[in-house]
Design an enzyme around this catalytic site. Structure first.
Site, PDB file in Angstrom:
ATOM      1  N   CYS A  46      12.685 -16.213   1.268  1.00 48.35           N
ATOM      2  CA  CYS A  46      13.599 -16.223   2.425  1.00 48.35           C
ATOM      3  C   CYS A  46      13.988 -17.653   2.797  1.00 48.35           C
ATOM      4  O   CYS A  46      15.131 -17.923   3.185  1.00 48.35           O
ATOM      5  CB  CYS A  46      12.947 -15.540   3.621  1.00 48.35           C
ATOM      6  SG  CYS A  46      12.466 -13.838   3.302  1.00 48.35           S
TER       7      CYS A  46
HETATM    8  C1  BEZ Z   1       9.539 -14.126   0.406  1.00 48.60           C
HETATM    9  O1  BEZ Z   1      10.517 -14.360   1.106  1.00 48.60           O
HETATM   10  O2  BEZ Z   1       9.073 -14.961  -0.363  1.00 48.60           O
HETATM   11  C2  BEZ Z   1       8.879 -12.787   0.459  1.00 48.60           C
HETATM   12  C3  BEZ Z   1       8.888 -12.069   1.631  1.00 48.60           C
HETATM   13  C4  BEZ Z   1       8.252 -10.834   1.661  1.00 48.60           C
HETATM   14  C5  BEZ Z   1       7.644 -10.342   0.516  1.00 48.60           C
HETATM   15  C6  BEZ Z   1       7.686 -11.053  -0.658  1.00 48.60           C
HETATM   16  C7  BEZ Z   1       8.305 -12.300  -0.699  1.00 48.60           C
END
Ligand code: BEZ
Length: 212
Positions: A46
Protein backbone atom coordinates in the site's frame (compact mmCIF):
# COMPACT_ATOMS: atom_id res chain seq x y z
CA UNK A 1 -26.30 -4.61 -0.73
CA UNK A 2 -26.60 -4.60 -4.54
CA UNK A 3 -23.43 -4.87 -6.60
CA UNK A 4 -22.22 -1.67 -8.24
CA UNK A 5 -22.34 -2.19 -11.98
CA UNK A 6 -20.98 -0.31 -14.96
CA UNK A 7 -23.33 2.52 -15.92
CA UNK A 8 -24.70 2.92 -12.38
CA UNK A 9 -24.51 6.33 -10.73
CA UNK A 10 -21.62 6.07 -8.23
CA UNK A 11 -23.31 6.06 -4.82
CA UNK A 12 -22.83 9.34 -2.99
CA UNK A 13 -21.52 9.54 0.58
CA UNK A 14 -19.95 11.89 3.08
CA UNK A 15 -16.80 10.77 4.86
CA UNK A 16 -13.87 12.01 6.93
CA UNK A 17 -10.62 12.14 5.04
CA UNK A 18 -7.04 13.27 5.53
CA UNK A 19 -8.08 16.49 3.75
CA UNK A 20 -11.30 17.11 5.72
CA UNK A 21 -14.90 16.00 5.21
CA UNK A 22 -15.80 14.94 1.69
CA UNK A 23 -19.21 14.93 0.05
CA UNK A 24 -18.23 12.61 -2.77
CA UNK A 25 -20.36 14.03 -5.58
CA UNK A 26 -19.60 17.64 -4.62
CA UNK A 27 -15.92 16.80 -4.32
CA UNK A 28 -15.95 15.26 -7.81
CA UNK A 29 -17.55 18.38 -9.30
CA UNK A 30 -17.13 18.21 -13.08
CA UNK A 31 -14.08 15.95 -12.92
CA UNK A 32 -13.65 12.28 -13.58
CA UNK A 33 -12.76 10.36 -10.42
CA UNK A 34 -10.94 7.33 -9.09
CA UNK A 35 -12.04 5.88 -5.76
CA UNK A 36 -9.65 3.14 -4.67
CA UNK A 37 -9.30 1.13 -1.49
CA UNK A 38 -6.25 -0.47 0.10
CA UNK A 39 -6.20 -3.06 2.90
CA UNK A 40 -4.38 -1.16 5.63
CA UNK A 41 -2.09 1.75 6.48
CA UNK A 42 1.56 1.09 7.38
CA UNK A 43 1.79 -1.91 5.02
CA UNK A 44 4.45 -2.26 2.33
CA UNK A 45 2.50 -2.74 -0.91
CA UNK A 46 0.00 0.00 0.00
CA UNK A 47 2.87 2.37 0.77
CA UNK A 48 4.28 1.88 -2.74
CA UNK A 49 0.84 2.21 -4.32
CA UNK A 50 -0.07 5.51 -2.68
CA UNK A 51 3.40 6.88 -3.38
CA UNK A 52 2.99 5.93 -7.04
CA UNK A 53 -0.41 7.63 -7.25
CA UNK A 54 1.10 10.80 -5.77
CA UNK A 55 3.86 10.73 -8.41
CA UNK A 56 1.24 10.45 -11.18
CA UNK A 57 -0.54 13.67 -10.13
CA UNK A 58 0.34 15.46 -13.36
CA UNK A 59 -0.98 12.55 -15.46
CA UNK A 60 -4.27 12.51 -13.54
CA UNK A 61 -4.56 16.31 -13.79
CA UNK A 62 -4.01 16.17 -17.58
CA UNK A 63 -6.98 13.82 -17.80
CA UNK A 64 -9.17 15.88 -15.42
CA UNK A 65 -9.23 13.00 -12.92
CA UNK A 66 -9.45 13.46 -9.13
CA UNK A 67 -8.19 10.62 -6.98
CA UNK A 68 -9.32 9.53 -3.52
CA UNK A 69 -8.02 6.55 -1.51
CA UNK A 70 -9.74 4.67 1.31
CA UNK A 71 -9.05 2.19 4.09
CA UNK A 72 -10.81 1.28 7.31
CA UNK A 73 -8.00 2.88 9.35
CA UNK A 74 -8.64 6.11 11.26
CA UNK A 75 -7.62 9.67 10.55
CA UNK A 76 -4.64 9.75 12.93
CA UNK A 77 -3.30 6.60 11.29
CA UNK A 78 -3.66 8.11 7.81
CA UNK A 79 -1.93 11.34 8.82
CA UNK A 80 1.02 9.50 10.38
CA UNK A 81 1.34 7.08 7.48
CA UNK A 82 1.25 9.89 4.87
CA UNK A 83 4.51 11.18 6.43
CA UNK A 84 6.05 7.73 5.94
CA UNK A 85 4.83 7.54 2.32
CA UNK A 86 6.27 10.97 1.57
CA UNK A 87 9.58 10.02 3.16
CA UNK A 88 10.02 6.52 1.74
CA UNK A 89 8.55 7.08 -1.71
CA UNK A 90 10.14 10.52 -2.17
CA UNK A 91 6.87 12.23 -3.00
CA UNK A 92 4.04 14.30 -1.50
CA UNK A 93 0.66 12.69 -1.04
CA UNK A 94 -1.67 15.36 -2.39
CA UNK A 95 -4.98 13.52 -2.55
CA UNK A 96 -7.37 12.62 0.28
CA UNK A 97 -7.45 9.26 2.05
CA UNK A 98 -10.86 8.41 3.48
CA UNK A 99 -10.89 7.16 7.09
CA UNK A 100 -13.67 4.59 6.84
CA UNK A 101 -13.51 3.26 10.40
CA UNK A 102 -17.25 2.53 10.47
CA UNK A 103 -16.98 0.80 7.03
CA UNK A 104 -19.84 2.91 5.68
CA UNK A 105 -18.20 3.54 2.31
CA UNK A 106 -16.51 0.11 2.15
CA UNK A 107 -19.89 -1.55 2.51
CA UNK A 108 -21.61 0.85 0.13
CA UNK A 109 -19.01 -0.03 -2.54
CA UNK A 110 -18.63 -3.73 -1.55
CA UNK A 111 -14.91 -3.30 -0.86
CA UNK A 112 -14.77 -5.94 1.89
CA UNK A 113 -14.76 -9.46 0.49
CA UNK A 114 -15.18 -11.68 3.57
CA UNK A 115 -13.73 -14.80 1.98
CA UNK A 116 -10.53 -12.86 1.29
CA UNK A 117 -10.45 -10.95 4.60
CA UNK A 118 -13.31 -10.40 7.03
CA UNK A 119 -12.21 -6.95 8.18
CA UNK A 120 -9.98 -5.27 5.61
CA UNK A 121 -10.83 -3.80 2.23
CA UNK A 122 -9.45 -5.47 -0.88
CA UNK A 123 -7.77 -3.37 -3.59
CA UNK A 124 -10.90 -2.04 -5.32
CA UNK A 125 -10.80 0.55 -8.08
CA UNK A 126 -13.80 2.52 -9.33
CA UNK A 127 -13.38 4.92 -12.24
CA UNK A 128 -16.22 7.43 -12.36
CA UNK A 129 -17.03 9.62 -15.34
CA UNK A 130 -17.83 13.32 -15.32
CA UNK A 131 -21.50 12.23 -15.47
CA UNK A 132 -20.99 10.47 -12.07
CA UNK A 133 -21.51 7.08 -13.69
CA UNK A 134 -19.27 4.09 -12.95
CA UNK A 135 -17.11 3.44 -16.02
CA UNK A 136 -14.76 0.74 -14.73
CA UNK A 137 -14.37 -1.54 -11.73
CA UNK A 138 -11.29 -3.65 -11.00
CA UNK A 139 -10.51 -5.70 -7.91
CA UNK A 140 -7.07 -6.92 -6.90
CA UNK A 141 -6.14 -9.01 -3.87
CA UNK A 142 -4.07 -7.61 -1.01
CA UNK A 143 -0.96 -9.42 -2.23
CA UNK A 144 -0.84 -7.72 -5.65
CA UNK A 145 -0.03 -4.05 -6.04
CA UNK A 146 -1.87 -2.29 -8.84
CA UNK A 147 -0.44 -1.16 -12.16
CA UNK A 148 -1.27 2.53 -12.36
CA UNK A 149 0.04 2.79 -15.93
CA UNK A 150 -2.79 0.42 -16.84
CA UNK A 151 -5.22 2.69 -15.04
CA UNK A 152 -4.06 5.70 -17.06
CA UNK A 153 -4.30 3.61 -20.25
CA UNK A 154 -7.89 2.62 -19.44
CA UNK A 155 -8.83 6.21 -18.64
CA UNK A 156 -7.44 7.27 -22.03
CA UNK A 157 -9.66 4.66 -23.66
CA UNK A 158 -12.72 5.56 -21.57
CA UNK A 159 -12.37 9.27 -22.33
CA UNK A 160 -11.72 8.68 -26.04
CA UNK A 161 -14.65 6.30 -26.51
CA UNK A 162 -16.99 8.56 -24.51
CA UNK A 163 -16.69 11.25 -27.18
CA UNK A 164 -15.90 9.34 -30.41
CA UNK A 165 -17.64 6.40 -32.06
CA UNK A 166 -14.66 4.11 -31.62
CA UNK A 167 -13.44 1.31 -29.36
CA UNK A 168 -9.86 0.44 -28.45
CA UNK A 169 -8.32 -2.93 -29.35
CA UNK A 170 -6.24 -5.26 -27.19
CA UNK A 171 -3.17 -3.67 -25.61
CA UNK A 172 -4.05 -0.30 -27.17
CA UNK A 173 -2.14 2.74 -26.01
CA UNK A 174 -2.81 6.44 -26.59
CA UNK A 175 -1.77 7.38 -30.15
CA UNK A 176 -2.39 3.98 -31.73
CA UNK A 177 -5.07 3.05 -34.26
CA UNK A 178 -8.54 2.31 -32.93
CA UNK A 179 -11.51 0.22 -33.99
CA UNK A 180 -14.60 1.80 -35.60
CA UNK A 181 -17.73 1.10 -33.53
CA UNK A 182 -19.59 -1.90 -34.96
CA UNK A 183 -22.82 0.15 -35.16
CA UNK A 184 -21.38 2.42 -37.90
CA UNK A 185 -21.55 1.16 -41.52
CA UNK A 186 -18.21 1.44 -43.35
CA UNK A 187 -19.43 4.09 -45.85
CA UNK A 188 -20.61 6.26 -42.95
CA UNK A 189 -17.35 5.59 -41.07
CA UNK A 190 -15.38 6.92 -44.07
CA UNK A 191 -17.32 10.20 -43.84
CA UNK A 192 -16.77 10.52 -40.08
CA UNK A 193 -13.14 9.44 -39.86
CA UNK A 194 -11.42 11.65 -42.39
CA UNK A 195 -7.95 10.25 -41.59
CA UNK A 196 -9.03 7.03 -43.32
CA UNK A 197 -10.68 3.71 -42.56
CA UNK A 198 -9.12 0.33 -43.30
CA UNK A 199 -11.69 -2.45 -43.68
CA UNK A 200 -9.85 -5.62 -42.58
CA UNK A 201 -13.21 -7.45 -42.40
CA UNK A 202 -16.69 -5.93 -42.64
CA UNK A 203 -16.86 -6.11 -38.82
CA UNK A 204 -13.23 -5.04 -38.21
CA UNK A 205 -12.47 -1.51 -39.36
CA UNK A 206 -9.40 0.41 -38.15
CA UNK A 207 -8.84 4.15 -38.12
CA UNK A 208 -6.18 6.46 -36.68
CA UNK A 209 -7.05 7.82 -33.24
CA UNK A 210 -9.50 10.61 -34.16
CA UNK A 211 -8.73 13.19 -31.46
CA UNK A 212 -5.05 13.76 -32.21
C1 BEZ B 1 0.55 -4.62 1.82
O1 BEZ B 1 0.10 -3.53 1.50
O2 BEZ B 1 1.75 -4.87 1.75
C2 BEZ B 1 -0.35 -5.70 2.30
C3 BEZ B 1 -1.50 -5.38 2.98
C4 BEZ B 1 -2.32 -6.40 3.44
C5 BEZ B 1 -1.98 -7.72 3.18
C6 BEZ B 1 -0.86 -8.03 2.46
C7 BEZ B 1 -0.02 -7.01 2.01
Amino acid sequence: MAAIRLGDIAPNFTAQSSEGEIDFHKWLGNSWGILFSHPADYTPVCTTELGTVAKYTEEFNKRNVKVVALSVDGLESHLGWIKDINETQDTTVNFPIIADEDRKVSELYDMIHPNADSKLTVRSVFVIGDDKKVKLTITYPASTGRNFDELLRVIDSLQLTAYHKVATPANWNHGEDVVVSPAIPTDKAKEIFTKGVEEVKPYLRMTPQPNL
